[in-house]
Design a protein around this motif. Structure first.
Motif, PDB file in Angstrom:
ATOM      1  N   MET A  69      19.612 -59.815 -58.816  1.00  0.00           N
ATOM      2  CA  MET A  69      19.970 -61.053 -59.495  1.00  0.00           C
ATOM      3  C   MET A  69      20.994 -61.762 -58.633  1.00  0.00           C
ATOM      4  N   ASN A  70      20.470 -62.701 -57.840  1.00  0.00           N
ATOM      5  CA  ASN A  70      21.266 -63.321 -56.790  1.00  0.00           C
ATOM      6  C   ASN A  70      21.897 -64.642 -57.205  1.00  0.00           C
ATOM      7  N   GLY A  71      21.995 -64.882 -58.489  1.00  0.00           N
ATOM      8  CA  GLY A  71      22.636 -66.124 -58.929  1.00  0.00           C
ATOM      9  C   GLY A  71      21.626 -67.091 -59.490  1.00  0.00           C
ATOM     10  N   GLY A  72      21.927 -68.386 -59.332  1.00  0.00           N
ATOM     11  CA  GLY A  72      21.031 -69.394 -59.884  1.00  0.00           C
ATOM     12  C   GLY A  72      21.014 -69.373 -61.399  1.00  0.00           C
ATOM     13  N   TRP A  73      22.139 -68.970 -62.005  1.00  0.00           N
ATOM     14  CA  TRP A  73      22.157 -68.776 -63.457  1.00  0.00           C
ATOM     15  C   TRP A  73      22.019 -70.095 -64.222  1.00  0.00           C
ATOM     16  N   VAL A 133      18.827 -73.322 -67.976  1.00  0.00           N
ATOM     17  CA  VAL A 133      18.152 -74.570 -68.355  1.00  0.00           C
ATOM     18  C   VAL A 133      16.645 -74.341 -68.495  1.00  0.00           C
ATOM     19  N   GLY A 134      16.058 -73.646 -67.522  1.00  0.00           N
ATOM     20  CA  GLY A 134      14.622 -73.371 -67.592  1.00  0.00           C
ATOM     21  C   GLY A 134      14.255 -72.520 -68.787  1.00  0.00           C
ATOM     22  N   LEU A 135      15.089 -71.535 -69.100  1.00  0.00           N
ATOM     23  CA  LEU A 135      14.828 -70.660 -70.239  1.00  0.00           C
ATOM     24  C   LEU A 135      14.862 -71.440 -71.549  1.00  0.00           C
ATOM     25  N   LEU A 136      15.869 -72.291 -71.721  1.00  0.00           N
ATOM     26  CA  LEU A 136      15.978 -73.066 -72.952  1.00  0.00           C
ATOM     27  C   LEU A 136      14.804 -74.036 -73.101  1.00  0.00           C
ATOM     28  N   LEU A 137      14.434 -74.713 -72.016  1.00  0.00           N
ATOM     29  CA  LEU A 137      13.305 -75.647 -72.067  1.00  0.00           C
ATOM     30  C   LEU A 137      12.009 -74.911 -72.397  1.00  0.00           C
ATOM     31  N   GLY A 175      18.331 -67.023 -55.673  1.00  0.00           N
ATOM     32  CA  GLY A 175      19.590 -67.679 -56.002  1.00  0.00           C
ATOM     33  C   GLY A 175      19.485 -69.187 -55.999  1.00  0.00           C
ATOM     34  N   VAL A 176      18.299 -69.715 -56.333  1.00  0.00           N
ATOM     35  CA  VAL A 176      18.053 -71.155 -56.283  1.00  0.00           C
ATOM     36  C   VAL A 176      18.850 -71.860 -57.368  1.00  0.00           C
ATOM     37  N   GLY A 177      19.494 -72.962 -57.020  1.00  0.00           N
ATOM     38  CA  GLY A 177      20.257 -73.753 -57.975  1.00  0.00           C
ATOM     39  C   GLY A 177      19.437 -74.883 -58.560  1.00  0.00           C
TER      40      GLY A 177
END
Length: 375
Positions: A256-260, A265-269, A342-344
């Motif tokens: 889990m390299n970040g990009g939280w 946002v993706g999870l909620l959508l 870790g994509v933002g």
């Protein structure tokens, strides 16, 4: 004794009942056809024509021959001539290319001298199954790529050794562990199966029990009903996601390299969109059985066309076009990009925009359909 007359009467009654239930009848006929088409044409374990970025610091004849040989293998399609390492890295983080090829500035000189020339190939191994065939094809590249160029005096340089070597680097999943790709992908599949089916069945059950009529008699507006019905399931979806991510880390050591922020946002959508889809299905289905059938008809393409089971780029163009319409496809890109790369937000914006469209379109249709039900 079996009475054939009475037996035939029961059979005739069941056939008439089946033809009256048009949705079930259509599912019986369409489901085998859809499965046959998807498995027969769309499934491909050896993807080819994978998008590739090339950073040719040495842009001489030998370099162009190497790139041309890679394209001739049918595994690589050069879609980007990068001008810098940063541009190549960004294209890989966004998922725009599957491979990055770097030809160093001294490549031609080293080939001429027979001095260990090297071509570096970086692979996006967040989905190992998409790259394994192409990486295997690279093994024969040094022997034939420069065969037409190394003639005359150059033919004897290097004491018969290959003119260059290919060094491969699997990025984002160096050990190419399939669980690192499958387990994050399960997040989208599980949420689709549970949230869409759960919502559609719950609403259809209320209609069957007659409690929906009591709700329709109240002054509650369609949007208020929709929000009130779906809000508890949003919490359920978030809890499911938390459990899956926790188990992915503790049991399978998924990095889990970040990009939280992008993941949140993706999870909620995706949760809201899945619930809205379940609500829409419930307005179309008359019974719980129909709701389950319609939900399954959504879940099956989501599993096969999203890139969860089979490489997305291994499918034909028409199947990729259909897969682009599936919200799970974009959610998987967000999840894998966030956890493995870790994509933002800036690099996940394309997939997030698709999820926003999904929420708006399906939510609007659900509200309009619910208004029609009220009328």
């Amino acid at each position: 004794m079996l009475d054939l007359t009475r037996t035939w009467a029961v059979m005739a009654k069941e056939l008439v009942q089946l033809t009256r239930d048009r949705l079930t009848y259509a599912m019986i006929l369409m489901l085998p056809i859809v499965q046959l088409l998807l498995f027969g044409y769309a499934v491909n374990d050896d993807p080819r024509h994978l998008p590739t970025a090339v950073l040719a610091i040495d842009n001489g004849t030998f370099s162009r021959s190497v790139v041309r040989a890679m394209e001739n293998s049918t595994y690589f399609d050069v879609t980007l001539m990068a001008r810098s390492q940063a541009e190549l890295d960004q294209a890989m983080e966004r998922g725009e290319v599957q491979f990055g090829v770097i030809i160093p500035g001294d490549f031609s000189d080293r080939v001429v001298r027979g001095d260990s020339a090297v071509v570096l190939v970086e692979a996006d191994a967040s989905d190992p199954s998409a790259t394994s065939g192409a990486l295997a094809a690279l093994q024969g590249l040094p022997d034939g790529a420069l065969a037409r160029d190394l003639t005359g005096p150059l033919a004897n340089r290097g004491n018969g050794a290959p003119p260059f070597s290919v060094v491969t680097q699997a990025r984002y999943n160096p050990e190419q562990i399939s669980a690192y790709s499958v387990v994050p992908g399960l997040l989208g599949v599980i949420l689709s199966m549970t949230l869409v089916m759960m919502t559609s069945l719950a609403m259809a059950r209320e209609r069957e029990r007659g409690t929906m009529e009591s709700l329709l008699a109240t002054p509650v507006r369609p949007l208020e009903v929709m929000v009130g019905k779906l809000a508890p399931y949003v919490i359920v979806g978030l809890l499911q996601a938390a459990v899956i991510l926790l188990l992915a880390r503790t049991l399978f050591q998924v990095p889990m390299n970040g990009g939280w922020l992008a993941l949140a946002v993706g999870l909620l959508l995706f949760i809201v969109g899945s619930l809205a889809l379940g609500f829409l299905i419930s307005t179309l289905a008359k019974t719980q059985l129909q709701a389950m059938q319609m939900s399954f008809f959504y879940v099956l393409p989501s599993i096969l066309l999203s890139g969860f089971v089979f490489p997305f780029r291994g499918m034909p163009d028409w199947a990729q076009a259909l897969g682009t319409l599936v919200p799970v496809t974009h959610f998987l890109r967000v999840v894998r990009g966030s956890l493995l790369k870790g994509v933002g937000l800036e690099n996940a914006w394309g997939s997030l925009s698709a999820l926003i469209v999904f929420v708006v379109v399906v939510g609007s249709l659900a509200i309009l359909r619910y208004r029609t039900t009220l009328d």
